[in-house]
Design a protein around this motif. Structure first.
Motif, PDB file in Angstrom:
ATOM      1  N   LEU A 174      -5.936   0.776   8.597  1.00 46.19           N
ATOM      2  CA  LEU A 174      -5.754  -0.665   8.451  1.00 46.19           C
ATOM      3  C   LEU A 174      -5.980  -1.412   9.765  1.00 46.19           C
ATOM      4  N   CYS A 234       0.859  -1.182   0.000  1.00 47.49           N
ATOM      5  CA  CYS A 234       0.000   0.000   0.000  1.00 47.49           C
ATOM      6  C   CYS A 234       0.899   1.237   0.000  1.00 47.49           C
ATOM      7  N   PRO A 288     -10.223  -2.124   4.402  1.00 53.82           N
ATOM      8  CA  PRO A 288     -10.303  -1.206   5.543  1.00 53.82           C
ATOM      9  C   PRO A 288     -10.422  -1.968   6.862  1.00 53.82           C
ATOM     10  N   TYR A 323      -5.138   2.025   0.561  1.00 50.89           N
ATOM     11  CA  TYR A 323      -5.356   0.668   1.063  1.00 50.89           C
ATOM     12  C   TYR A 323      -4.556  -0.376   0.303  1.00 50.89           C
TER      13      TYR A 323
END
Length: 286
Positions: free
Chosen positions: A235, A149, A182, A177
């Motif tokens: 995260l 990411c 998420p 992301y």
């Protein structure tokens, strides 16, 4: 928060407010702008930020995750750090084993009833032994960060040190992301390879009985963009939020116990051997 000049280490603005070492000011730790060691430190991070890709990390998990490199006791592993000076550390230029005992003793003084916490202080950097077994220090030491990411601005020397990292240009990896969902939880996030993740896996592989909060300290104590700058929260799940509090408490002793005042290792070893016998006894596979 108003803009301030915090140099190449943005997390400096979020440093825990604790005076662990009266001989050194808080702002003097993690100085990535100047100092006698800065060239060595920058070169280590430049190599790290160039080569730590998602594919590289997966390769290292495959190589080291089976713990089939060698066998030795935890105390032997700690003392092997006599032969290692951390090339990513701007604060100290002496063997890592001294820092191990400094950290442990700081925790022992503040948390006398949590013997597992004291042991974590002693062994948290033992994964750096990989550097004695052929791994370059940019794949062993230094701050960690997620791969797969976007590399956040709070990473030390973020600037242009990632320009030659192919993941920086990969549209699948350079979004907020990236490959993750998420609030997926850090347990599902691949971090840049280093001593944190390696020791965590060694302890799990050998069924060591250190509590989960201690394992979290070991796994994420170098993840400064998270525990000191507040990044990558998108995260995290609820368990990570609980782990964060323990990691931040640990960081006070890991960072601010560094000094040139060396501990009497021979005097301290019997006590810490007793903790090893309790939580990670015998010969371990590495």
């Amino acid at each position: 928060m108003s803009a301030i000049n915090i140099g190449p280490d943005p997390s400096l603005a979020y440093r825990p407010n604790l005076e662990m070492n009266k001989t050194k000011e808080k702002q003097d730790y993690r100085n990535y702008e100047r100092g006698s060691l800065i060239d060595r430190v920058f070169n280590t991070y430049k190599l790290m930020h160039t080569n730590q890709t998602l594919d590289f990390v997966k390769q290292k998990h495959s190589r080291w995750g089976g713990c089939n490199h060698t066998q030795m006791t935890m105390m032997d592993a700690v003392m092997s750090l006599d032969n290692l000076v951390d090339e990513s550390d701007p604060d100290v230029d002496f063997p890592n084993s001294f820092h191990a005992f400094q950290t442990a003793e700081g925790i022992r003084q503040a948390h006398p009833d949590n013997d597992w916490f004291q042991l974590v202080g002693l062994i948290h950097d033992v994964g750096k032994a990989m550097a004695l077994w052929g791994e370059p220090q940019w794949a062993v030491t230094g701050d960690t960060f997620p791969v797969g990411c976007r590399f956040q601005n709070s990473i030390v020397f973020r600037g242009n040190t990632f320009l030659d990292n192919p993941d920086e240009k990969n549209p699948s990896y350079n979004t907020e992301y990236g490959i993750y969902e998420p609030n997926c939880g850090l347990d599902k996030v691949l971090m840049s390879w280093g001593h944190d993740e390696y020791l965590y896996r060694v302890l799990k592989f050998n069924n060591c009985s250190i509590p989960e909060q201690g394992l979290g300290m070991i796994r994420f104590h170098s993840f400064y963009p998270w525990h000191s700058a507040g990044d990558y929260m998108h995260l995290c799940n609820e368990n990570d939020q609980r782990t964060l509090l323990w990691v931040q408490e640990f960081n006070k002793f890991d960072l601010y116990s560094k000094s040139t005042e060396m501990p009497d290792v021979d005097t301290l070893k019997p006590y810490y051997q007793s903790l090893m016998d309790k939580y990670c006894p015998g010969v371990l596979r590495w």
